[in-house]
Each structure stands twice: as C-alpha cells, then as structure tokens.
Design a protein around this motif. Structure first.
Motif, short mmCIF file in Angstrom:
data_model
loop_
_atom_site.label_atom_id
_atom_site.label_comp_id
_atom_site.label_asym_id
_atom_site.label_seq_id
_atom_site.Cartn_x
_atom_site.Cartn_y
_atom_site.Cartn_z
N ALA A 21 0.83 -1.21 0.00
CA ALA A 21 0.00 0.00 0.00
C ALA A 21 0.87 1.26 0.00
CB ALA A 21 -0.93 -0.01 1.21
N ALA A 22 1.97 1.25 0.74
CA ALA A 22 2.87 2.41 0.76
C ALA A 22 3.50 2.62 -0.61
CB ALA A 22 3.94 2.21 1.82
N ASN A 23 3.89 1.55 -1.28
CA ASN A 23 4.46 1.69 -2.62
C ASN A 23 3.44 2.23 -3.61
OD1 ASN A 23 7.12 1.06 -2.31
ND2 ASN A 23 6.85 -1.12 -2.71
N ILE A 24 2.23 1.78 -3.52
CA ILE A 24 1.19 2.25 -4.44
C ILE A 24 0.89 3.72 -4.19
CG2 ILE A 24 -1.27 2.04 -5.02
CD1 ILE A 24 -0.94 -1.00 -4.56
N LEU A 25 0.81 4.12 -2.93
CA LEU A 25 0.50 5.50 -2.61
C LEU A 25 1.67 6.45 -2.85
CD1 LEU A 25 -1.53 4.99 0.69
CD2 LEU A 25 -2.41 5.59 -1.57
N ALA A 26 2.89 5.93 -2.86
CA ALA A 26 4.07 6.78 -3.01
C ALA A 26 4.50 6.98 -4.45
CB ALA A 26 5.23 6.19 -2.21
N THR A 27 3.83 6.35 -5.38
CA THR A 27 4.23 6.53 -6.78
C THR A 27 3.98 7.97 -7.19
OG1 THR A 27 2.06 5.78 -7.53
CG2 THR A 27 3.82 4.14 -7.43
N ARG A 28 4.95 8.55 -7.91
CA ARG A 28 4.87 9.95 -8.31
C ARG A 28 4.22 10.07 -9.69
NH1 ARG A 28 9.10 13.77 -5.99
NH2 ARG A 28 9.55 12.78 -4.03
N SER A 29 3.50 11.12 -9.81
CA SER A 29 2.87 11.40 -11.09
C SER A 29 3.83 12.25 -11.92
CB SER A 29 1.56 12.15 -10.87
OG SER A 29 1.07 12.63 -12.08
#
Length: 118
Positions: A21-29
């Motif tokens: 979940a942290a990896n998914i939320l931390a992805t940059r646009s």
C-alpha cells in the motif's frame, strides 16, 4: 493448522500489505509539470541562493547554545549536594565550574560579543 503457523501467516501478511500500500501511494505522477520544477520557498531558483548572513547573530546564537548546555550541567547540582556524602569535594568542583563560567562571561562581555546594539 496449528496456532504458530497461523500467527506466522498473519505476522507476514500485515507488513506485506502495508508495504504494498505504501508503494502504491508513493508513486509519483510525472504528468504534472509544476511538481517536477524545483521549489525554493517561492523564490526563483535561477537566482543566487546565497544571502548575506549576520556574523554577530551567529556568534550570539553559539554563545546562547553554549550557555544553555552549561545550565543543563548545573541543574543536577542541588540534588547531588543533598544525596552525596562527600559534599565538600562536590562543592569545590561546582564552585570551580561556576568560576570558569563567570570568567568566560566576563571575557565575552569585554570582547563585545554580547553587545547586540552596535
């Protein structure tokens, strides 16, 4: 399935879910151009970042930090005087420490480090 195996699965599953979940939320646009430009508190990053700094303020801040540390070293002295049996040695040591602090304060006063107005 015994209790140890189920606890192992639960203890492995929870951190894994949190990390995913942290990896998914931390992805940059990369789509937003404004987010990719540097931000320096509202100033144009192309100008020089160096501004003049007051050396007198820096010296006063260092003196403040040193005297704060000395006050922290002086704080336990009353408790030590009431609990130790060899109070005369402790008293002489504390008085020597205070005399050194007073000599340092007089030196800084004469040097003009504490005179902020000039």
């Amino acid at each position: 399935m015994n209790q140890a195996t189920s606890m192992f699965i639960i203890c492995s599953l929870i951190p894994t879910v949190v990390l995913v979940a942290a990896n998914i939320l931390a992805t940059r646009s990369t789509e937003d151009r404004e987010k990719s430009t540097p931000f320096e508190c509202g100033f144009d990053p192309k100008n020089t970042a160096r501004i003049p700094f007051s050396m007198r303020f820096f010296l006063l801040a260092i003196i403040f930090i040193v005297f704060d540390i000395e006050i922290v070293l002086l704080m336990p002295i009353p408790t030590m005087l009431t609990t130790h049996y060899t109070t005369h040695i402790l008293l002489v040591t504390c008085m020597l420490f205070i005399i050194i602090l007073i000599i340092g304060l007089i030196h800084e006063w004469n040097e003009g480090s504490l005179d902020w107005s000039s």
